[in-house]
Design an enzyme around this catalytic site. Sequence first.
Site, PDB file in Angstrom:
ATOM      1  N   GLU A   1     -99.250 -12.161  52.579  1.00 19.25           N
ATOM      2  CA  GLU A   1     -98.161 -13.115  52.820  1.00 19.25           C
ATOM      3  C   GLU A   1     -96.840 -12.359  53.031  1.00 19.25           C
ATOM      4  O   GLU A   1     -96.037 -12.671  53.910  1.00 19.25           O
ATOM      5  CB  GLU A   1     -98.075 -14.063  51.612  1.00 19.25           C
ATOM      6  CG  GLU A   1     -96.986 -15.095  51.672  1.00 19.25           C
ATOM      7  CD  GLU A   1     -97.220 -16.176  52.723  1.00 19.25           C
ATOM      8  OE1 GLU A   1     -96.393 -17.056  52.833  1.00 19.25           O
ATOM      9  OE2 GLU A   1     -98.244 -16.108  53.460  1.00 19.25           O
TER      10      GLU A   1
ATOM     11  N   LEU B   1     -77.016  16.774  29.838  1.00 20.67           N
ATOM     12  CA  LEU B   1     -77.067  16.351  28.439  1.00 20.67           C
ATOM     13  C   LEU B   1     -77.315  17.529  27.514  1.00 20.67           C
ATOM     14  O   LEU B   1     -78.080  18.440  27.847  1.00 20.67           O
ATOM     15  CB  LEU B   1     -78.203  15.346  28.250  1.00 20.67           C
ATOM     16  CG  LEU B   1     -78.006  13.977  28.888  1.00 20.67           C
ATOM     17  CD1 LEU B   1     -79.310  13.199  28.852  1.00 20.67           C
ATOM     18  CD2 LEU B   1     -76.918  13.205  28.160  1.00 20.67           C
TER      19      LEU B   1
ATOM     20  N   GLU C   1     -83.286   5.409  25.358  1.00 24.17           N
ATOM     21  CA  GLU C   1     -84.065   5.270  26.596  1.00 24.17           C
ATOM     22  C   GLU C   1     -84.979   6.478  26.741  1.00 24.17           C
ATOM     23  O   GLU C   1     -84.651   7.550  26.215  1.00 24.17           O
ATOM     24  CB  GLU C   1     -83.064   5.236  27.761  1.00 24.17           C
ATOM     25  CG  GLU C   1     -83.627   4.692  29.015  1.00 24.17           C
ATOM     26  CD  GLU C   1     -82.566   4.573  30.108  1.00 24.17           C
ATOM     27  OE1 GLU C   1     -82.895   4.830  31.246  1.00 24.17           O
ATOM     28  OE2 GLU C   1     -81.413   4.238  29.786  1.00 24.17           O
TER      29      GLU C   1
ATOM     30  N   LYS D   1     -86.443   9.697  28.516  1.00 29.42           N
ATOM     31  CA  LYS D   1     -85.825  10.625  29.470  1.00 29.42           C
ATOM     32  C   LYS D   1     -86.850  10.938  30.564  1.00 29.42           C
ATOM     33  O   LYS D   1     -87.777  11.716  30.354  1.00 29.42           O
ATOM     34  CB  LYS D   1     -85.374  11.902  28.756  1.00 29.42           C
ATOM     35  CG  LYS D   1     -84.570  12.783  29.666  1.00 29.42           C
ATOM     36  CD  LYS D   1     -83.888  13.890  28.905  1.00 29.42           C
ATOM     37  CE  LYS D   1     -82.973  14.675  29.837  1.00 29.42           C
ATOM     38  NZ  LYS D   1     -83.641  15.133  31.048  1.00 29.42           N
TER      39      LYS D   1
ATOM     40  N   ASP E   1     -88.762  12.339  33.719  1.00 28.63           N
ATOM     41  CA  ASP E   1     -88.804  13.640  34.362  1.00 28.63           C
ATOM     42  C   ASP E   1     -88.743  13.433  35.872  1.00 28.63           C
ATOM     43  O   ASP E   1     -89.776  13.315  36.534  1.00 28.63           O
ATOM     44  CB  ASP E   1     -90.110  14.337  33.966  1.00 28.63           C
ATOM     45  CG  ASP E   1     -89.913  15.814  33.795  1.00 28.63           C
ATOM     46  OD1 ASP E   1     -88.785  16.279  33.995  1.00 28.63           O
ATOM     47  OD2 ASP E   1     -90.895  16.502  33.465  1.00 28.63           O
TER      48      ASP E   1
ATOM     49  N   ARG F   1     -77.632  15.433  42.194  1.00 26.00           N
ATOM     50  CA  ARG F   1     -76.639  15.929  41.245  1.00 26.00           C
ATOM     51  C   ARG F   1     -75.999  17.232  41.745  1.00 26.00           C
ATOM     52  O   ARG F   1     -74.821  17.451  41.589  1.00 26.00           O
ATOM     53  CB  ARG F   1     -77.335  16.199  39.901  1.00 26.00           C
ATOM     54  CG  ARG F   1     -76.374  16.690  38.822  1.00 26.00           C
ATOM     55  CD  ARG F   1     -77.119  17.510  37.761  1.00 26.00           C
ATOM     56  NE  ARG F   1     -78.111  16.738  37.063  1.00 26.00           N
ATOM     57  CZ  ARG F   1     -77.897  16.112  35.907  1.00 26.00           C
ATOM     58  NH1 ARG F   1     -76.719  16.166  35.353  1.00 26.00           N
ATOM     59  NH2 ARG F   1     -78.864  15.448  35.326  1.00 26.00           N
TER      60      ARG F   1
ATOM     61  N   GLU G   1     -82.368   8.013  37.833  1.00 22.73           N
ATOM     62  CA  GLU G   1     -83.400   9.018  38.056  1.00 22.73           C
ATOM     63  C   GLU G   1     -84.356   8.508  39.132  1.00 22.73           C
ATOM     64  O   GLU G   1     -84.807   7.360  39.068  1.00 22.73           O
ATOM     65  CB  GLU G   1     -84.159   9.197  36.738  1.00 22.73           C
ATOM     66  CG  GLU G   1     -84.831  10.510  36.557  1.00 22.73           C
ATOM     67  CD  GLU G   1     -83.910  11.596  35.983  1.00 22.73           C
ATOM     68  OE1 GLU G   1     -84.289  12.762  36.060  1.00 22.73           O
ATOM     69  OE2 GLU G   1     -82.820  11.267  35.487  1.00 22.73           O
TER      70      GLU G   1
ATOM     71  N   TYR H   1     -79.589   4.617  34.936  1.00 22.01           N
ATOM     72  CA  TYR H   1     -79.326   4.782  33.505  1.00 22.01           C
ATOM     73  C   TYR H   1     -77.854   4.709  33.112  1.00 22.01           C
ATOM     74  O   TYR H   1     -77.546   4.702  31.931  1.00 22.01           O
ATOM     75  CB  TYR H   1     -79.968   6.039  32.934  1.00 22.01           C
ATOM     76  CG  TYR H   1     -79.576   7.360  33.559  1.00 22.01           C
ATOM     77  CD1 TYR H   1     -78.275   7.861  33.462  1.00 22.01           C
ATOM     78  CD2 TYR H   1     -80.530   8.134  34.201  1.00 22.01           C
ATOM     79  CE1 TYR H   1     -77.932   9.076  34.018  1.00 22.01           C
ATOM     80  CE2 TYR H   1     -80.196   9.362  34.755  1.00 22.01           C
ATOM     81  CZ  TYR H   1     -78.902   9.826  34.660  1.00 22.01           C
ATOM     82  OH  TYR H   1     -78.555  11.027  35.194  1.00 22.01           O
TER      83      TYR H   1
ATOM     84  N   LYS I   1     -85.733  15.970  22.717  1.00 27.90           N
ATOM     85  CA  LYS I   1     -87.041  16.231  23.318  1.00 27.90           C
ATOM     86  C   LYS I   1     -87.781  17.296  22.548  1.00 27.90           C
ATOM     87  O   LYS I   1     -87.163  18.227  22.014  1.00 27.90           O
ATOM     88  CB  LYS I   1     -86.934  16.606  24.783  1.00 27.90           C
ATOM     89  CG  LYS I   1     -85.833  17.539  25.184  1.00 27.90           C
ATOM     90  CD  LYS I   1     -85.842  17.638  26.683  1.00 27.90           C
ATOM     91  CE  LYS I   1     -84.878  18.631  27.221  1.00 27.90           C
ATOM     92  NZ  LYS I   1     -84.923  18.771  28.639  1.00 27.90           N
TER      93      LYS I   1
ATOM     94  N   CYS J   1    -122.471  30.850  46.799  1.00 24.28           N
ATOM     95  CA  CYS J   1    -121.943  29.749  45.982  1.00 24.28           C
ATOM     96  C   CYS J   1    -122.549  29.838  44.576  1.00 24.28           C
ATOM     97  O   CYS J   1    -123.780  29.914  44.440  1.00 24.28           O
ATOM     98  CB  CYS J   1    -122.303  28.416  46.632  1.00 24.28           C
ATOM     99  SG  CYS J   1    -121.987  27.002  45.551  1.00 24.28           S
TER     100      CYS J   1
ATOM    101  N   CYS K   1    -125.229  26.860  44.122  1.00 22.81           N
ATOM    102  CA  CYS K   1    -126.465  26.668  44.888  1.00 22.81           C
ATOM    103  C   CYS K   1    -126.876  27.913  45.665  1.00 22.81           C
ATOM    104  O   CYS K   1    -127.900  27.897  46.350  1.00 22.81           O
ATOM    105  CB  CYS K   1    -126.287  25.504  45.865  1.00 22.81           C
ATOM    106  SG  CYS K   1    -125.158  25.882  47.206  1.00 22.81           S
TER     107      CYS K   1
ATOM    108  N   CYS L   1    -118.208  26.698  50.000  1.00 24.96           N
ATOM    109  CA  CYS L   1    -119.665  26.784  50.077  1.00 24.96           C
ATOM    110  C   CYS L   1    -120.043  25.974  51.304  1.00 24.96           C
ATOM    111  O   CYS L   1    -119.637  24.812  51.445  1.00 24.96           O
ATOM    112  CB  CYS L   1    -120.289  26.165  48.831  1.00 24.96           C
ATOM    113  SG  CYS L   1    -122.035  25.810  49.079  1.00 24.96           S
TER     114      CYS L   1
ATOM    115  N   CYS M   1    -125.437  21.315  48.557  1.00 28.54           N
ATOM    116  CA  CYS M   1    -125.006  21.959  47.301  1.00 28.54           C
ATOM    117  C   CYS M   1    -124.886  20.881  46.212  1.00 28.54           C
ATOM    118  O   CYS M   1    -124.156  19.901  46.389  1.00 28.54           O
ATOM    119  CB  CYS M   1    -123.660  22.637  47.532  1.00 28.54           C
ATOM    120  SG  CYS M   1    -122.915  23.291  46.041  1.00 28.54           S
TER     121      CYS M   1
HETATM  122  O1  I6G Z   1     -79.881  13.371  32.965  1.00 30.18           O
HETATM  123  C1  I6G Z   1     -79.877  12.204  32.330  1.00 30.18           C
HETATM  124  C2  I6G Z   1     -81.032  11.503  32.177  1.00 30.18           C
HETATM  125  C3  I6G Z   1     -81.037  10.280  31.526  1.00 30.18           C
HETATM  126  C4  I6G Z   1     -78.659  11.692  31.830  1.00 30.18           C
HETATM  127  C5  I6G Z   1     -78.666  10.455  31.153  1.00 30.18           C
HETATM  128  C6  I6G Z   1     -79.883   9.759  31.025  1.00 30.18           C
HETATM  129  O2  I6G Z   1     -79.841   8.593  30.397  1.00 30.18           O
HETATM  130  C7  I6G Z   1     -81.036   7.897  30.203  1.00 30.18           C
HETATM  131  N1  I6G Z   1     -77.517   9.957  30.663  1.00 30.18           N
HETATM  132  C8  I6G Z   1     -76.393  10.672  30.815  1.00 30.18           C
HETATM  133  C9  I6G Z   1     -75.153  10.124  30.225  1.00 30.18           C
HETATM  134  C10 I6G Z   1     -76.370  11.892  31.470  1.00 30.18           C
HETATM  135  N2  I6G Z   1     -77.501  12.401  31.985  1.00 30.18           N
HETATM  136  C11 I6G Z   1     -75.141  12.677  31.627  1.00 30.18           C
END
Ligand code: I6G
Length: 681
Positions: free
Chosen positions: A37, A85, A115, A117, A119, A138, A174, A226, A315, A419, A422, A437, A442
Amino acid sequence: MASQDEIKSKVEKLRAEINRHNYLYYVQDNPEISDAEYDRLMQELKRLEEENPQFLTPDSPTQRVGAAPIEAFGVVDHPYPLLSLANAFTDDDLMTWYNRTIKLVGSRPFDFVCEHKIDGLAVALTYVNGQLVTGATRGDGFRGENITQNIRTIHSVPLSVPKDAPPRFEVRGEVFMPKSGFLKLNKEREVEDQPLFANPRNAAAGSVRQLDSRITAKRPLDTFIYMLGYAEGKATPPTHWETMEWLKSLGFKINPNMRLIKTLEGTLEYFRGWEKQRENLPYEADGIVVKINQINLQNELGDVGREPRWAIAYKPPAVQATTKLIDIGISVGRTGTLNPYAILEPVAVGGVTIKNATLHNEDDIRRKDIRIGDTVLIQRAGEVIPEVVGPVLNKRTGKEKEFDLLKKIYNNEKGRPACPECGGEVIKPEGEVMYYCSKAACPAQAQLRIEHFASKGSMDIRGVGENISATLFTKGLVKNAADLYYLKAEQLAELDKMGEKSAANIINAINNSRTRPLARLIFALGIRHVGEEMAETLATEFRSIDALAAADHDRLTSISAIGPKIADSITAFFREEDNLKILQQLKEAGVKMEEAATVKKDLPLSGKEFVITGTLENFTRPQAEAKIKELGGTAKDNVTKKTYRVVYGADPGLKKTRAESLGITLLTEKEFLELLKKAGS
Ligand code: I6G
């Protein structure tokens, strides 16, 4: 005939409706309508915009497909620097931060916002008069790269915000790749023999920093905002929590695991909660972030160096460890790749005992100078198989041995490398880093091929996963994927831990898979270099397995998406006797091997051959080709006397010159659009 006003109003209504469904799907994870849809609404909007380009706006949901590649990213000055941070690694560290905060704040009450963090990659998004105008990385905190085109392709980023938003503001957040998307992307890359991303962060960063945003558009990226960077011309809420609620109301995606917390103990509990949940979260997070909620206190606390005093990342220390590399083993992958892996002295990394780690390929081992007997640094990046980062050189004793893959698999009886599963012959195609192989039968490959055949993106046979395929294979009940269709419920019911009901369900799932689309079947066959997208192309082009099997190298390479490497792989697959037998077995089992062509003879471009050269602004190459095919035409890679038109974009290649010399009519992109419009697309 509808008036201009009526069309405009229809376009706007459709856009608002699609934006609402986008928001429900990508931000709230709560879709109201089916994908079909949604596609229908999108097609309708695309059609209206193509027919009425005067109503096309940059914030239209149709404009998320990416634009033509650029030479390099521009630079963006951040009006307010993007800070990083400070880190806490222990509860004590967090308490020290808290005590310092209390000293500065005194007796004034405050609370925390916590919150996960994520990656990913930090970005700053600027909106002016309701429109997204800039997306930037950044960078060094003061200047980042202009990645606006790429950011625009991410569906959870609003391209525009409601009219009552401040006239100029910036949000920070992020960009990340969810674990599921990362695993799928790497699976596709493995099939297509492209280098794998080491972890979701690298995959997200690699995707966001593509000079061709059309590639970014295909990557499963997501965002969590964030914080508010700044806002001009309008008052904003007095607390971080309320600010985030307000940003949510403007359409931004906020992490649903963000919490308002009253006490320091509460933040420590939040951290423990994250540790427990970590493996099951849909995204990679390497810790939590604790922030002081009151904005007036944040302002008072200010920054120290390039870190705010009012926030901290908690962390666990990095999940790396050193251990001894006892040996290097070789495993055989589904497509026959010989994959070197590290056999390690067991070591605990982030709470998990690691005995093996990936070593990618021989070139990588050489490049990193990893030797058997070395003390090595290993790393566990969340979901990903642990990897060997490199040797610890100051621990070398001189007794370590360099690794030689061909020596390792040398088979004395056969007098050649073979191999390890096999004894099959080992090959290394020119220009590739992996050894393979070459024996189709195999057993290591066969078992993994069965698993791949039944997997979700392939024939989607529920219940036949890794364990069942391995059991069926080792018991000799299924020797190849086609044998699945000859299984009896009684045979399945006899397997360990399998009742009659489960057996019946599996038989049912096998039966249902007989009518999967042709593209799925092609993908399921596990032809090297043929991923899901390539399988779609082949299905559209050939419409049947027989036609694909009959295609020679030239025919295959006449399709623009297919280069010589893929063509070699496809023709080799269909030359192999064992593969032909499996296909015959599948046919006899009633598996659908063809698909009716949707192209009718009397379509406006029937029988007309097009060639596209250079970069088009409004289409990717596959999109333009799809348009031509929809109207009955064909898209070819080479200009010949039979070519009807050559469509050219920026930086056209020699094909344009060849067309000129053959007197073939050239079309600019605008002329091409007009032709499509006239032909009814
Ligand atoms: O690099 C960051 C990841 C997550 C952050 C951050 C964040 O907040 C969940 N918050 C701030 C204030 C800064 N870096 C500077």
